[in-house]
Design a protein around this motif. Structure first.
Motif, PDB file in Angstrom:
ATOM      1  N   ALA A   1     -14.451  -2.007   7.349  1.00 30.56           N
ATOM      2  CA  ALA A   1     -13.615  -1.446   6.287  1.00 30.56           C
ATOM      3  C   ALA A   1     -14.359  -1.381   4.964  1.00 30.56           C
ATOM      4  O   ALA A   1     -14.320  -0.369   4.252  1.00 30.56           O
ATOM      5  CB  ALA A   1     -12.343  -2.276   6.131  1.00 30.56           C
TER       6      ALA A   1
ATOM      7  N   ALA B   1      -3.009   3.649   0.204  1.00 28.70           N
ATOM      8  CA  ALA B   1      -2.160   3.170  -0.885  1.00 28.70           C
ATOM      9  C   ALA B   1      -1.682   4.286  -1.797  1.00 28.70           C
ATOM     10  O   ALA B   1      -0.524   4.302  -2.220  1.00 28.70           O
ATOM     11  CB  ALA B   1      -2.911   2.120  -1.704  1.00 28.70           C
TER      12      ALA B   1
ATOM     13  N   GLN C   1      -6.287  -4.049  -1.389  1.00 30.49           N
ATOM     14  CA  GLN C   1      -7.192  -4.440  -0.315  1.00 30.49           C
ATOM     15  C   GLN C   1      -6.565  -5.505   0.576  1.00 30.49           C
ATOM     16  O   GLN C   1      -6.655  -5.443   1.808  1.00 30.49           O
ATOM     17  CB  GLN C   1      -8.495  -4.965  -0.909  1.00 30.49           C
TER      18      GLN C   1
ATOM     19  N   GLU D   1     -15.306   2.021   2.879  1.00 38.33           N
ATOM     20  CA  GLU D   1     -14.889   2.173   1.481  1.00 38.33           C
ATOM     21  C   GLU D   1     -16.095   2.364   0.568  1.00 38.33           C
ATOM     22  O   GLU D   1     -16.051   3.162  -0.379  1.00 38.33           O
ATOM     23  CB  GLU D   1     -14.080   0.945   1.054  1.00 38.33           C
TER      24      GLU D   1
ATOM     25  N   GLY E   1      -8.246   5.214   7.757  1.00 39.09           N
ATOM     26  CA  GLY E   1      -7.360   4.080   7.487  1.00 39.09           C
ATOM     27  C   GLY E   1      -6.052   4.151   8.236  1.00 39.09           C
ATOM     28  O   GLY E   1      -5.412   3.119   8.466  1.00 39.09           O
TER      29      GLY E   1
ATOM     30  N   VAL F   1     -10.963   2.784  -2.028  1.00 39.95           N
ATOM     31  CA  VAL F   1     -10.184   1.686  -1.435  1.00 39.95           C
ATOM     32  C   VAL F   1      -8.727   2.100  -1.292  1.00 39.95           C
ATOM     33  O   VAL F   1      -8.090   1.849  -0.260  1.00 39.95           O
ATOM     34  CB  VAL F   1     -10.306   0.413  -2.303  1.00 39.95           C
ATOM     35  N   SER F   2      -8.185   2.756  -2.310  1.00 34.84           N
ATOM     36  CA  SER F   2      -6.797   3.198  -2.269  1.00 34.84           C
ATOM     37  C   SER F   2      -6.566   4.207  -1.152  1.00 34.84           C
ATOM     38  O   SER F   2      -5.536   4.183  -0.477  1.00 34.84           O
ATOM     39  CB  SER F   2      -6.410   3.811  -3.621  1.00 34.84           C
TER      40      SER F   2
ATOM     41  N   CYS G   1      -7.034   2.376   2.418  1.00 33.85           N
ATOM     42  CA  CYS G   1      -5.885   1.497   2.648  1.00 33.85           C
ATOM     43  C   CYS G   1      -4.567   2.258   2.626  1.00 33.85           C
ATOM     44  O   CYS G   1      -3.499   1.648   2.727  1.00 33.85           O
ATOM     45  CB  CYS G   1      -5.866   0.378   1.611  1.00 33.85           C
TER      46      CYS G   1
ATOM     47  N   VAL H   1       0.821  -1.215   0.000  1.00 34.73           N
ATOM     48  CA  VAL H   1       0.000   0.000   0.000  1.00 34.73           C
ATOM     49  C   VAL H   1       0.853   1.263   0.000  1.00 34.73           C
ATOM     50  O   VAL H   1       0.717   2.142   0.837  1.00 34.73           O
ATOM     51  CB  VAL H   1      -1.013   0.009   1.176  1.00 34.73           C
TER      52      VAL H   1
ATOM     53  N   GLY I   1      -3.759  -3.806   2.536  1.00 37.83           N
ATOM     54  CA  GLY I   1      -4.224  -2.824   3.500  1.00 37.83           C
ATOM     55  C   GLY I   1      -4.740  -3.450   4.785  1.00 37.83           C
ATOM     56  O   GLY I   1      -4.396  -3.025   5.878  1.00 37.83           O
ATOM     57  N   LEU I   2      -5.559  -4.448   4.665  1.00 36.50           N
ATOM     58  CA  LEU I   2      -6.116  -5.077   5.852  1.00 36.50           C
ATOM     59  C   LEU I   2      -5.242  -6.194   6.398  1.00 36.50           C
ATOM     60  O   LEU I   2      -5.448  -6.656   7.510  1.00 36.50           O
ATOM     61  CB  LEU I   2      -7.519  -5.614   5.545  1.00 36.50           C
TER      62      LEU I   2
ATOM     63  N   CYS J   1      -3.537   0.759   8.336  1.00 34.15           N
ATOM     64  CA  CYS J   1      -3.052   0.525   6.977  1.00 34.15           C
ATOM     65  C   CYS J   1      -1.805   1.337   6.674  1.00 34.15           C
ATOM     66  O   CYS J   1      -1.209   1.181   5.606  1.00 34.15           O
ATOM     67  CB  CYS J   1      -4.143   0.893   5.972  1.00 34.15           C
TER      68      CYS J   1
END
Length: 456
Positions: free
Chosen positions: A131, A166, A79, A135, A195, A160-161, A164, A54, A82-83, A311
């Motif tokens: 999460a 990212a 994803q 998202e 996050g 999501v990015s 997380c 990420v 991240g988790l 994250c």
């Protein structure tokens, strides 16, 4: 059956992350993932590592180089990274009705809560469902803020990015087009912040909200302790770093930088940069046009990063608070290092100082290696500013931030491998990797004589 040292709990996330990165690199190398272009194995490995860790650094443009299938593969890698791979594997075992091993309990507990004693199944369900819900709401808000700029897939990808941390985007200029858009900027900032707080803190906040509605209004004393010591430290430190960093960047840009629009657009963009450089990697300003003061401030924020069990990467906000407490204790001549309600134990303080030293050596070592691989034989007058670019790149990789001064696509093969190593270590955490290496060592059952060494 005797357990090998390579299968100890601290090594499991390392093997899982490495395995997913390898599978991701193979997937991104296929024709189905590429938009009529070729990609080298090193570039595919770099992209997969950046996604799983990420980070967001990219040697190719995600929006044009990869097909929708390739972009979906990157989204899945983000994803998973991240988790946490351990979160998903342990949750899958739990949902299949099988008993989760003690090894998985320890590994997930250390990575998410830094506390191995918790109910794994209920907590993991809460983490994953929470999460995905955040998202989903974030994707909806982005789509509503700009339906044309964020169609459904683009909105989901960026949500999501962002959550997380990212920093992957589908535009080559990241989010510069939305520099003055309060709706988009605030949504991305909120996702990044949630996050980067850590699952423990989010869970604690949810419990606090529930307790507030249950408690009677006259019971004010109990409300002051609705949050744990850890959560209060994380929230206070995160707020201080985000607001303080944003105001300092705003001042630096208004006094000496190029104008980035009106003053309120610059203020919004400065706050955005302060939030995102604590491991998210999006940007609404052209970093090459920012002042050196702003870049140095961003270096510090990237090095600190987010909070434990989140994250985010970096050395973490709690470690930063421990350093501040230690410095104040030394200045005041106190034997204890106090942080908030409590004094730190010697073991916690030792980990904080070890993390500072180990992380600093990794970042400086990475910057020096980049200096060698990216033109170390070039005279100084022809390479002015190169070391700052290399240091910025190394710090960004270690902190899993993803911000760059533009040198990522130009990296040599050696430079890409250096960044891959920094991203991998930064995502797992240097303390985790150091503990894993120490688990291979044999305990020494003797002590050598001690003596004082003149210092300073």
């Amino acid at each position: 059956m005797r357990r090998t040292k390579a299968s100890l709990p601290f090594w499991l996330p390392i093997w899982l992350f490495a395995g997913v990165i390898g599978a991701g690199a193979l997937t991104l190398s296929t024709r189905a993932s590429l938009n009529g272009v070729d990609i080298s194995w090193v570039d595919a490995l770099f992209t997969a590592t950046s996604a799983v860790c990420v980070t967001g650094l990219g040697v190719v443009d995600t929006g044009t180089h990869f097909t929708r299938f390739g972009q979906s593969a990157i989204l899945l890698l983000i994803q998973l990274g991240g988790l946490g791979i351990m979160t998903y594997t342990s949750l899958a075992v739990y949902l299949m009705g099988r008993r989760v091993t003690l090894t998985d309990r320890i590994a997930v507990g250390q990575s998410l809560l830094h506390d191995p004693s918790f109910h794994l199944g209920r907590f993991l369900l809460r983490v994953v469902i929470g999460a995905l819900a955040v998202e989903g709401v974030g994707a909806l808000l982005l789509h509503l803020a700009d339906p044309e700029g964020f169609p459904p897939f683009h909105a989901l990808f960026h949500a999501v990015s962002a959550f997380c941390n990212a920093g992957f985007g589908l535009r080559p200029d990241s989010l510069i087009a939305w520099r003055g858009d309060w709706g988009v900027s605030l949504t991305i900032m909120l996702l990044i912040t949630l996050g980067g707080l850590g699952f423990y803190v989010i869970n604690d906040l949810a419990s606090m909200v529930k307790k507030v509605f249950v408690l009677r209004r006259k019971d004010l004393r109990r409300r002051s302790h609705l949050l744990t010591w850890h959560s209060r430290l994380v929230l206070e430190t995160s707020l201080m770093l985000s607001l303080g960093g944003g105001l300092l960047i705003f001042g630096a840009e208004m006094l000496g930088g190029e104008r980035h629009g009106s003053w309120y657009e610059t203020l919004l963009a400065s706050l955005f940069q302060s939030v995102t450089c604590r491991t998210a990697g999006f940007n609404t300003l052209d970093l090459t046009r920012m002042t050196n003061i702003s870049l140095v401030l961003m270096l510090l924020l990237m090095f600190i990063g987010g909070s434990p069990g989140s994250c985010a990467g970096g050395v973490k906000t709690t470690t930063f608070r421990a350093w501040i407490g230690f410095i104040l204790a030394q200045v005041k001549g106190r034997s204890q290092t106090r942080v908030g309600w409590y004094a730190l134990s010697p073991a916690s303080l030792n980990r904080a100082l070890t993390l500072l030293i180990f992380s600093s050596l990794l970042v400086l070592g990475g910057a020096l290696l980049l200096t060698v691989t990216e033109g170390g034989d070039v005279p100084y007058f022809r390479a002015q500013g190169q070391f700052l670019e290399n240091l910025f790149e190394a710090t960004s990789a270690f902190g899993t931030v993803g911000l760059s001064l533009g040198i990522t696509p130009r990296l040599t093969t050696g430079g890409k491998l250096v960044i891959i190593m920094l991203m991998f270590v930064g995502r797992l955490g240097p303390i985790w990797l150091l503990t894993a290496l120490q688990s291979w060592q044999t305990d020494i059952r003797y002590r050598v004589p001690e003596n004082d060494l003149p210092l300073g």
